[in-house]
Motif scaffolding. Structure first.
Motif, PDB file in Angstrom:
ATOM      1  N   PHE A 265       1.086   9.638  -2.092  1.00 54.10           N
ATOM      2  CA  PHE A 265       1.315  11.012  -2.545  1.00 54.10           C
ATOM      3  C   PHE A 265       0.433  12.046  -1.838  1.00 54.10           C
ATOM      4  N   GLY A 266      -0.376  11.587  -0.849  1.00 53.68           N
ATOM      5  CA  GLY A 266      -1.052  12.539   0.037  1.00 53.68           C
ATOM      6  C   GLY A 266      -0.061  13.156   1.014  1.00 53.68           C
ATOM      7  N   LEU A 267       1.161  12.587   1.027  1.00 54.77           N
ATOM      8  CA  LEU A 267       2.313  13.153   1.739  1.00 54.77           C
ATOM      9  C   LEU A 267       2.191  13.110   3.262  1.00 54.77           C
ATOM     10  N   VAL A 268       1.538  12.046   3.768  1.00 56.81           N
ATOM     11  CA  VAL A 268       1.406  11.841   5.213  1.00 56.81           C
ATOM     12  C   VAL A 268       2.112  10.527   5.583  1.00 56.81           C
ATOM     13  N   TYR A 269       2.643  10.464   6.795  1.00 59.41           N
ATOM     14  CA  TYR A 269       3.278   9.230   7.286  1.00 59.41           C
ATOM     15  C   TYR A 269       2.280   8.068   7.304  1.00 59.41           C
ATOM     16  N   PRO A 270       2.768   6.817   7.317  1.00 64.14           N
ATOM     17  CA  PRO A 270       1.887   5.654   7.186  1.00 64.14           C
ATOM     18  C   PRO A 270       0.752   5.603   8.204  1.00 64.14           C
ATOM     19  N   GLY A 271      -0.430   5.210   7.693  1.00 65.80           N
ATOM     20  CA  GLY A 271      -1.590   5.022   8.561  1.00 65.80           C
ATOM     21  C   GLY A 271      -2.812   5.822   8.168  1.00 65.80           C
ATOM     22  N   ILE A 272      -2.909   6.237   6.888  1.00 70.87           N
ATOM     23  CA  ILE A 272      -4.105   6.982   6.494  1.00 70.87           C
ATOM     24  C   ILE A 272      -4.475   6.705   5.025  1.00 70.87           C
ATOM     25  N   GLY A 273      -5.733   6.382   4.821  1.00 75.76           N
ATOM     26  CA  GLY A 273      -6.272   6.200   3.475  1.00 75.76           C
ATOM     27  C   GLY A 273      -7.700   6.715   3.455  1.00 75.76           C
ATOM     28  N   TRP A 274      -8.255   6.813   2.271  1.00 77.83           N
ATOM     29  CA  TRP A 274      -9.593   7.410   2.137  1.00 77.83           C
ATOM     30  C   TRP A 274     -10.431   6.636   1.146  1.00 77.83           C
ATOM     31  N   LEU A 275     -11.725   6.560   1.469  1.00 78.39           N
ATOM     32  CA  LEU A 275     -12.708   6.045   0.525  1.00 78.39           C
ATOM     33  C   LEU A 275     -13.699   7.168   0.277  1.00 78.39           C
ATOM     34  N   VAL A 276     -13.978   7.449  -0.978  1.00 78.59           N
ATOM     35  CA  VAL A 276     -14.924   8.512  -1.315  1.00 78.59           C
ATOM     36  C   VAL A 276     -15.946   7.949  -2.300  1.00 78.59           C
TER      37      VAL A 276
END
Ligand SMILES: *Cc1c(COP(=O)(O)O)cnc(C)c1O
Length: 453
Positions: A265-276
């Protein structure tokens, strides 16, 4: 026939087939290679009818331009591409803000939530071990507590990194966890508790606030400081916008790390994630590597090395382009269509909804009601045959594996008109199945074997 360096009308592969085993001796004309590969990938499903995936299948043309323009950039090469590195830090800070971090955060751009989870859980293991070593305590049997409603990546983490999984089983009607489920599982070897915000199975959330309260009381009564990692792969870009008053993030004191998939639901094509992380101190210094191969000393905290920065650039585009207002509008619209579809399915009298009475991702999770001559897998097979919908039917995790559900993600490909068509097709499929007395047995076997249509 044409030789591919001097192609005629019919390229060589047309009668010879595609290379699949031996490394090709000769190459071919670019047009011929394009046609060959294009045809191969065209056998995959049509993203517009894919109700199974959580992953983004549409972005704005401007975002696509930015992706195309940054395809050559190697994210890890901070010396040559320092602004890309800075964009990572900007995005992490913005996510820290979105998730209500109390102070200066740190984190990382990842390939997806899976990498983010490996890194976040490793950080928890390291923090636990350092604290144990400081008191001379044994560090040979770390454990991690979570419900069976988690994604498979958590079992992977435990197996790959030698951590004992302590899991809470599900039951019919109970598809998330809360404090009462985990109290007995926690001891001095618990590196953390995982809470899911928006489960893969039903789109519901674990009771993160209740788990936080429990851990606070364990901290004060038993002196055990057990952190929560929130797996917000899907929910991290949903809850802040449509359920802003629900505390699941760094507003809760024991939440030390959060992962979120930019490509859901970050609405970007496959290949991105985040750790915070909650605070920069939550990232143990031992997990950060310093090297200078690329001309400048660089700190890296990642499982991969070289990787593209284009999806991260696209994420930054979305943050700038949409802001809180835009995400609230986009996610809210998906939720509105999900509720419309859920109401229609309920009204048909053929289905029961799961999780729709509480906070839930923009999806509809439902099962066949009553005792008709067909089941959920028949419905999935029939709508696939009728119009190519990819509507998954699957069983819920142990010990609720006796429950089979259907799940339709509602993302930007499901406009109201598409949702109307889908609803009509699902209800129509039930009518067809009533007449046939279930799916044709051969077709059902193929659907069960996962070979689909
Ligand atoms: C999708 C998902 C993951 C894995 O995330 P990727 O971004 O696909 O690596 C982990 N946990 C949950 C809850 C998910 O929905």
């Amino acid at each position: 026939m044409a030789d591919d360096h001097h192609p005629g009308y019919v390229p060589r592969f047309f009668t010879e087939g595609a290379p699949t085993q031996d490394f090709p001796t000769e190459g071919m004309d670019p047009r011929a290679a394009y046609q060959l590969v294009r045809q191969e990938v065209s056998f995959d499903g049509d993203p517009w009818r894919n109700l199974a995936t959580f992953v983004t299948t549409w972005m704005e043309p401007e975002a696509q331009d930015l992706i195309a323009e940054s395809l050559h950039t190697n994210f890890i090469d901070h010396a040559e591409y320092p602004r890309a590195a800075d964009i990572e830090r900007r995005c992490v800070r913005m996510l820290g803000d979105l998730f209500n971090a109390p102070a200066q955060t740190t984190g990382a751009r990842c390939q997806g939530s899976s990498e983010a989870i490996m890194l976040g859980a490793l950080a928890a293991k390291w923090r636990w071990r350092k604290a144990r070593e400081a008191t001379g305590a044994d560090t040979s049997t770390p454990n991690l507590v979570y419900g069976r409603d988690v994604h498979v990546v958590w079992d992977k983490f435990c197996r790959y990194f030698d951590v004992e999984p302590r899991t809470v089983p599900m039951a019919e009607g109970k598809y998330t966890i809360g404090p009462g489920d985990i109290e007995a599982l926690i001891d001095e070897n618990t590196i953390g508790v995982v809470a899911v915000l928006g489960t893969t199975f039903t789109g519901q959330a674990d009771d993160v606030a209740g788990i936080n309260d429990l851990l606070l009381s364990i901290r004060s009564e038993r002196g055990l400081d057990v952190p929560i990692h929130v797996d917000a792969a899907s929910g991290g870009f949903v809850w802040p916008f449509i359920y802003p008053d629900t505390s699941w993030d760094f507003r809760l004191e024991q939440v030390h790390s959060i992962n979120v998939s930019g490509h859901k639901f970050g609405l970007v094509y496959p290949g991105i994630g985040w750790l915070v992380f909650r605070h920069s101190d939550d990232l143990p210094e031992e997990l950060v590597f310093y090297e200078n191969y690329l001309g400048e000393t660089d700190a890296t905290f990642t499982l991969n090395f070289s990787t593209g920065s284009s999806k991260m650039v696209a994420q930054y585009y979305n943050f700038c382009r949409l802001g809180r207002a835009g995400y609230t509008e986009a996610i809210g619209a998906m939720k509105t269509n999900a509720e419309w579809l859920a109401a229609g399915l309920l009204e048909s009298g053929r289905f029961d909804l799961i999780g729709a009475d509480g906070e839930q991702l923009p999806l509809v999770c439902f099962r066949v009601s009553g005792d008709p001559a067909f089941d959920e897998r028949d419905v999935a097979g029939q709508v696939a045959m009728d119009r190519g919908w990819m509507l998954p039917a699957y069983s819920l995790p142990p010990n609720a594996e006796g429950v089979t559900v259907l799940r339709a993600l509602v993302r930007s490909n499901l406009s109201r008109s598409a949702a109307e068509t889908l609803l009509g097709d699902i209800v129509g499929a039930c009518e067809t199945l009533d007449r046939k007395g279930g799916l044709h047995p051969d077709a059902r076997a193929r659907v069960r074997a996962g070979t689909g249509y």
